[in-house]
Each structure stands twice: as C-alpha cells, then as structure tokens.
Design an enzyme around this catalytic site. Sequence first.
Site, PDB file in Angstrom:
ATOM      1  N   ARG A   1       0.827  -1.211   0.000  1.00 55.36           N
ATOM      2  CA  ARG A   1       0.000   0.000   0.000  1.00 55.36           C
ATOM      3  C   ARG A   1       0.864   1.265   0.000  1.00 55.36           C
ATOM      4  NH1 ARG A   1      -3.964  -0.700   4.779  1.00 55.36           N
ATOM      5  NH2 ARG A   1      -4.534   1.396   4.137  1.00 55.36           N
TER       6      ARG A   1
ATOM      7  N   VAL B   1      -4.375   7.335   5.878  1.00 55.21           N
ATOM      8  CA  VAL B   1      -3.010   7.124   6.354  1.00 55.21           C
ATOM      9  C   VAL B   1      -2.004   7.518   5.272  1.00 55.21           C
ATOM     10  CG1 VAL B   1      -3.667   5.394   8.070  1.00 55.21           C
ATOM     11  CG2 VAL B   1      -3.154   4.645   5.727  1.00 55.21           C
TER      12      VAL B   1
ATOM     13  N   HIS C   1      -5.949   8.342  12.350  1.00 54.75           N
ATOM     14  CA  HIS C   1      -5.593   6.923  12.230  1.00 54.75           C
ATOM     15  C   HIS C   1      -4.113   6.727  11.891  1.00 54.75           C
ATOM     16  CE1 HIS C   1     -10.083   5.666  11.506  1.00 54.75           C
ATOM     17  NE2 HIS C   1      -9.813   5.940  12.768  1.00 54.75           N
TER      18      HIS C   1
ATOM     19  N   CYS D   1       8.863   0.959  16.332  1.00 59.64           N
ATOM     20  CA  CYS D   1       9.080  -0.384  16.852  1.00 59.64           C
ATOM     21  C   CYS D   1       7.794  -0.909  17.504  1.00 59.64           C
ATOM     22  CB  CYS D   1      10.223  -0.375  17.860  1.00 59.64           C
ATOM     23  SG  CYS D   1      10.445  -1.992  18.639  1.00 59.64           S
TER      24      CYS D   1
ATOM     25  N   CYS E   1      16.124  -2.352  19.911  1.00 60.49           N
ATOM     26  CA  CYS E   1      15.828  -3.549  20.725  1.00 60.49           C
ATOM     27  C   CYS E   1      15.703  -4.829  19.898  1.00 60.49           C
ATOM     28  CB  CYS E   1      14.550  -3.315  21.544  1.00 60.49           C
ATOM     29  SG  CYS E   1      13.044  -3.374  20.555  1.00 60.49           S
TER      30      CYS E   1
ATOM     31  N   THR F   1     -16.218   9.071   3.393  1.00 61.09           N
ATOM     32  CA  THR F   1     -16.042   8.059   4.442  1.00 61.09           C
ATOM     33  C   THR F   1     -17.334   7.269   4.611  1.00 61.09           C
ATOM     34  OG1 THR F   1     -15.618   7.658   6.793  1.00 61.09           O
ATOM     35  CG2 THR F   1     -16.442   9.866   6.228  1.00 61.09           C
ATOM     36  N   SER F   2     -17.167   5.960   4.839  1.00 58.46           N
ATOM     37  CA  SER F   2     -18.333   5.104   5.049  1.00 58.46           C
ATOM     38  C   SER F   2     -18.945   5.331   6.427  1.00 58.46           C
ATOM     39  CB  SER F   2     -17.935   3.627   4.904  1.00 58.46           C
ATOM     40  OG  SER F   2     -16.929   3.307   5.850  1.00 58.46           O
TER      41      SER F   2
ATOM     42  N   ASN G   1     -20.613  12.045  -0.797  1.00 55.03           N
ATOM     43  CA  ASN G   1     -20.323  10.621  -0.943  1.00 55.03           C
ATOM     44  C   ASN G   1     -21.253  10.084  -2.035  1.00 55.03           C
ATOM     45  OD1 ASN G   1     -20.041   7.728  -0.496  1.00 55.03           O
ATOM     46  ND2 ASN G   1     -19.325   8.214   1.559  1.00 55.03           N
TER      47      ASN G   1
HETATM   48  C1  BJW Z   1     -16.135   8.086  -2.279  1.00 52.24           C
HETATM   49  C2  BJW Z   1     -15.507   8.029  -3.514  1.00 52.24           C
HETATM   50  C3  BJW Z   1     -15.267   9.258  -4.169  1.00 52.24           C
HETATM   51  C4  BJW Z   1     -15.710   6.016  -2.772  1.00 52.24           C
HETATM   52  N1  BJW Z   1     -15.634  10.397  -3.584  1.00 52.24           N
HETATM   53  N2  BJW Z   1     -16.488   9.215  -1.723  1.00 52.24           N
HETATM   54  C5  BJW Z   1     -18.408   1.533  18.761  1.00 52.24           C
HETATM   55  C6  BJW Z   1     -19.287   0.656  18.162  1.00 52.24           C
HETATM   56  C7  BJW Z   1     -18.801  -0.480  17.500  1.00 52.24           C
HETATM   57  C8  BJW Z   1     -17.449  -0.748  17.428  1.00 52.24           C
HETATM   58  C9  BJW Z   1     -16.583   0.135  18.009  1.00 52.24           C
HETATM   59  C10 BJW Z   1     -17.069   1.247  18.669  1.00 52.24           C
HETATM   60  N3  BJW Z   1     -15.995   1.927  19.142  1.00 52.24           N
HETATM   61  C11 BJW Z   1     -14.859   1.283  18.782  1.00 52.24           C
HETATM   62  C12 BJW Z   1     -15.191   0.176  18.106  1.00 52.24           C
HETATM   63  C13 BJW Z   1     -14.227  -0.815  17.532  1.00 52.24           C
HETATM   64  C14 BJW Z   1     -13.574  -0.347  16.247  1.00 52.24           C
HETATM   65  C15 BJW Z   1     -14.648  -0.092  15.210  1.00 52.24           C
HETATM   66  O1  BJW Z   1     -15.054   0.998  14.934  1.00 52.24           O
HETATM   67  N4  BJW Z   1     -15.094  -1.145  14.561  1.00 52.24           N
HETATM   68  C16 BJW Z   1     -16.089  -1.009  13.493  1.00 52.24           C
HETATM   69  C17 BJW Z   1     -15.663  -1.849  12.316  1.00 52.24           C
HETATM   70  C18 BJW Z   1     -17.445  -1.367  14.036  1.00 52.24           C
HETATM   71  N5  BJW Z   1     -12.757   0.851  16.457  1.00 52.24           N
HETATM   72  C19 BJW Z   1     -11.520   0.782  16.949  1.00 52.24           C
HETATM   73  O2  BJW Z   1     -11.016  -0.285  17.260  1.00 52.24           O
HETATM   74  C20 BJW Z   1     -10.758   2.079  17.107  1.00 52.24           C
HETATM   75  N6  BJW Z   1     -10.158   2.154  18.377  1.00 52.24           N
HETATM   76  C21 BJW Z   1     -10.852   2.383  19.488  1.00 52.24           C
HETATM   77  O3  BJW Z   1     -12.047   2.562  19.471  1.00 52.24           O
HETATM   78  O4  BJW Z   1     -10.074   2.447  20.630  1.00 52.24           O
HETATM   79  C22 BJW Z   1     -10.732   2.268  21.878  1.00 52.24           C
HETATM   80  C23 BJW Z   1     -10.708   0.771  22.097  1.00 52.24           C
HETATM   81  C24 BJW Z   1      -9.554   0.216  22.570  1.00 52.24           C
HETATM   82  C25 BJW Z   1      -9.538  -1.157  22.819  1.00 52.24           C
HETATM   83  C26 BJW Z   1     -10.659  -1.930  22.535  1.00 52.24           C
HETATM   84  C27 BJW Z   1     -11.807  -1.343  22.014  1.00 52.24           C
HETATM   85  C28 BJW Z   1     -11.827   0.033  21.790  1.00 52.24           C
HETATM   86  C29 BJW Z   1      -9.601   2.150  16.137  1.00 52.24           C
HETATM   87  C30 BJW Z   1     -10.049   2.249  14.738  1.00 52.24           C
HETATM   88  C31 BJW Z   1      -8.836   2.276  13.812  1.00 52.24           C
HETATM   89  C32 BJW Z   1      -9.259   2.133  12.385  1.00 52.24           C
HETATM   90  N7  BJW Z   1      -8.145   1.865  11.580  1.00 52.24           N
HETATM   91  C33 BJW Z   1      -8.323   1.676  10.165  1.00 52.24           C
HETATM   92  C34 BJW Z   1      -7.055   1.009   9.613  1.00 52.24           C
HETATM   93  C35 BJW Z   1      -5.903   2.015   9.553  1.00 52.24           C
HETATM   94  C36 BJW Z   1      -4.716   1.430   8.947  1.00 52.24           C
HETATM   95  C37 BJW Z   1      -4.957   1.001   7.530  1.00 52.24           C
HETATM   96  O5  BJW Z   1      -5.363   1.796   6.677  1.00 52.24           O
HETATM   97  O6  BJW Z   1      -4.723  -0.194   7.271  1.00 52.24           O
HETATM   98  O7  BJW Z   1      -8.565   2.922   9.526  1.00 52.24           O
HETATM   99  S1  BJW Z   1      -9.776   0.726   9.724  1.00 52.24           S
HETATM  100  C38 BJW Z   1     -10.113   1.586   8.231  1.00 52.24           C
HETATM  101  O8  BJW Z   1     -11.408   2.207   8.325  1.00 52.24           O
HETATM  102  C39 BJW Z   1      -9.075   2.724   8.167  1.00 52.24           C
HETATM  103  C40 BJW Z   1      -9.933   3.877   7.745  1.00 52.24           C
HETATM  104  O9  BJW Z   1      -9.334   5.107   8.131  1.00 52.24           O
HETATM  105  C41 BJW Z   1     -11.234   3.616   8.440  1.00 52.24           C
HETATM  106  C42 BJW Z   1     -12.399   4.348   7.871  1.00 52.24           C
HETATM  107  O10 BJW Z   1     -12.622   3.923   6.563  1.00 52.24           O
HETATM  108  P1  BJW Z   1     -13.132   4.970   5.493  1.00 52.24           P
HETATM  109  O11 BJW Z   1     -12.124   6.030   5.299  1.00 52.24           O
HETATM  110  O12 BJW Z   1     -14.492   5.402   5.828  1.00 52.24           O
HETATM  111  O13 BJW Z   1     -13.087   4.081   4.155  1.00 52.24           O
HETATM  112  P2  BJW Z   1     -14.149   3.037   3.577  1.00 52.24           P
HETATM  113  O14 BJW Z   1     -13.416   2.203   2.606  1.00 52.24           O
HETATM  114  O15 BJW Z   1     -14.890   2.352   4.656  1.00 52.24           O
HETATM  115  O16 BJW Z   1     -15.233   3.944   2.838  1.00 52.24           O
HETATM  116  C43 BJW Z   1     -14.910   4.684   1.696  1.00 52.24           C
HETATM  117  C44 BJW Z   1     -16.080   5.588   1.383  1.00 52.24           C
HETATM  118  O17 BJW Z   1     -15.703   6.418   0.292  1.00 52.24           O
HETATM  119  C45 BJW Z   1     -17.351   4.858   0.971  1.00 52.24           C
HETATM  120  O18 BJW Z   1     -18.462   5.394   1.697  1.00 52.24           O
HETATM  121  C46 BJW Z   1     -17.484   5.177  -0.516  1.00 52.24           C
HETATM  122  O19 BJW Z   1     -18.845   5.282  -0.944  1.00 52.24           O
HETATM  123  C47 BJW Z   1     -16.802   6.501  -0.597  1.00 52.24           C
HETATM  124  N8  BJW Z   1     -16.229   6.847  -1.906  1.00 52.24           N
HETATM  125  N9  BJW Z   1     -15.245   6.774  -3.881  1.00 52.24           N
HETATM  126  C48 BJW Z   1     -16.239  10.405  -2.429  1.00 52.24           C
HETATM  127  N10 BJW Z   1     -14.659   9.339  -5.445  1.00 52.24           N
END
Ligand code: BJW
Length: 251
Positions: A71, A103, A119, A127, A158, A196-197, A221
């Site tokens: 990526r 990211v 994020h 590390c 380390c 964002t979704s 979106n």
């Molecule tokens: C267009 C387009 C165009 C297409 N123009 N638009 C409450 C309820 C339920 C669960 C949880 C909760 N609170 C926390 C959680 C757990 C979890 C979570 O949310 N899980 C869900 C899956 C339910 N969250 C966490 O774990 C977070 N931490 C946390 O809460 O800490 C406290 C904690 C600690 C210990 C235990 C429990 C809690 C951390 C979340 C970190 C997310 N990280 C990621 C990966 C980053 C690294 C990587 O990239 O590999 O971040 S996940 C992934 O999703 C990435 C993104 O930033 C993030 C959001 O995704 P995004 O950007 O919305 O992308 P897509 O692909 O989903 O959507 C794209 C959109 O674009 C679509 O809508 C398209 O239609 C649109 N689109 N073309 C405009 N041209």
Amino acid sequence: MENTISAALPLLRQACHVTVLTGAGVSAESGVPTFRDVLTGLWARYEAEDLATAAAFERDPALVWGWYEWRRSLVLRVQPNPAHRAIAAMAARVKLSVVTQNVDDLHERAGSTGVIHVHGSLHTPRCFACATPWHYPAGIPDEPEGGRRLAPPPCPRCGEPIRPGVVWFGESLPTAAWQAAQQAVRDCDVLLSVGTSSLVYPAAQLPFDAAREGKTVIQINPSATHVDAVAQLSIAGKAGEVLPHLLGAWA
Ligand code: BJW
C-alpha cells in the site's frame, strides 16, 4: 447534484470555520483503493481483522508488513487529486480544519497544513515493542506486488519488529490527534464529511457530535451512509467532482 451543491453554498458562505472530515473516498480518485476496496482484489482472501490488528501482526508479521509495504508503494506513486487540491484551496476562503482518517499524505502534498491524522500514517513506522521511530530508506520501494510477504525490519534499538505507524482496530487513537479532532468539531460552524463510510468508531461519531452541538453537517459521498440521518445536506457525488465545483462557486 446541482441542486444540493447550490443549497450548500449559502451554508458555506455563512460559516466562519469549516471542519472537513475525510475518508478513503477522497483518495480514491488518485488511484488509492478505499479501505474496503483494499481488501478485495489481490488481498480478497483476507478480512480486515487478518491484517489491520496488532494480533494479526504478532501472528504473521511478514503478511501484515507485506500488505502495508504494497500500500505504501502504491501511495508513493500517485498524486493528489482535485478533491485534495480543492480542500487545500478552501483555506484561503474560510478558517479550515482538516481531520483525516487516511493514512496517506495526499492532503499535505496538495498543500493542506496542520492536517489531523486520527488513524496515523503509513509514513511513520515505529518499533512494535519499544515504539522507537524508524525511518524508511529514501525512495519508492519496488513495484507493488499484491500478496507478497515481507519480513519487517528489526528495531535498531531492541531488535523487535518495526510496525506501520497506523492505528489498528482495538488500538486507541493518538491522544493529541483525537483531542484536536474533537476541538475542530466543537469550533466549527460547518462539518463537511467527505468520502467516508462512517463505519469505524470513534471517528464515525464526529458528524453526530457536530449535529448534536448544532453545527451544520454536509456530506459528500456517492453512496448512502449513516450520516445521512444527521446531515442537513447529502451531496451524492464524487469528491473530486463536487469539491472543485463547490470551491469554484463559493466566491
Ligand atoms: C467516495 C468516492 C469518491 C468512494 N468520492 N467518496 C463503537 C461501536 C462499535 C465498534 C466500536 C465502537 N468503538 C470502537 C469500536 C471498535 C472499532 C470499530 O469501529 N469497529 C467497526 C468496524 C465497528 N474501532 C476501533 O477499534 C478504534 N479504536 C478504538 O475505538 O479504541 C478504543 C478501544 C480500545 C480497545 C478496545 C476497544 C476500543 C480504532 C479504529 C482504527 C481504524 N483503523 C483503520 C485502519 C488504519 C490502517 C490502515 O489503513 O490499514 O482505519 S480501519 C479503516 O477504516 C481505516 C480507515 O481510516 C477507516 C475508515 O474507513 P473509510 O475512510 O471510511 O473508508 P471506507 O473504505 O470504509 O469507505 C470509503 C467511502 O468512500 C465509501 O463510503 C465510498 O462510498 C466513498 N467513496 N469513492 C467520495 N470518489
């Protein structure tokens, strides 16, 4: 789309402070797969939990590091698109905060400053054990090769593996960035949620917090999301088309 863009203009013109919350859709038109798309194609046999968690990295560091290197290599080869550039140019029109879940560094490469990365970043590895920052060798890694396993380098301090500087599922968001994002929502008049979704918390909560505090929420979106429920306006279109159009008509 034309109607909703016209309806957004007075809301934006009245605003003193706009906060833009971006997701993977903003980088899609640069050729960066969205987070959900990145789990299709060559990596389709994996779930997010197989790749984007600390447990996955501990289980199979070469699989996870290989995915992130693929990526990172992709991101280094692409350019900011009209959506990134329009967001950067908005800073000349209004006080602007940019909060991104992405990211990549495409907002910065388009000219945005002070971008809040909730994020983390593909470009700030550290590390896994002692968190010492690590620096990639200069240049772009080899041509991306989907499915390639690659052992992470060892920490020079380390010896434990280096991990990507992103926030994985189950990890806390960086405190300073998360506080800055919440402040940017409290301070704004309009929250623009783009590409964002709105499925991943706590970032997905921000438009709902904004609406509860009486801010105007506008979404851009092509697909429906939960934010439709609180958005004053949902503009169904691509960020790279809608944002330049909005910017052009704003003055
Ligand atoms: C267009 C387009 C165009 C297409 N123009 N638009 C409450 C309820 C339920 C669960 C949880 C909760 N609170 C926390 C959680 C757990 C979890 C979570 O949310 N899980 C869900 C899956 C339910 N969250 C966490 O774990 C977070 N931490 C946390 O809460 O800490 C406290 C904690 C600690 C210990 C235990 C429990 C809690 C951390 C979340 C970190 C997310 N990280 C990621 C990966 C980053 C690294 C990587 O990239 O590999 O971040 S996940 C992934 O999703 C990435 C993104 O930033 C993030 C959001 O995704 P995004 O950007 O919305 O992308 P897509 O692909 O989903 O959507 C794209 C959109 O674009 C679509 O809508 C398209 O239609 C649109 N689109 N073309 C405009 N041209």
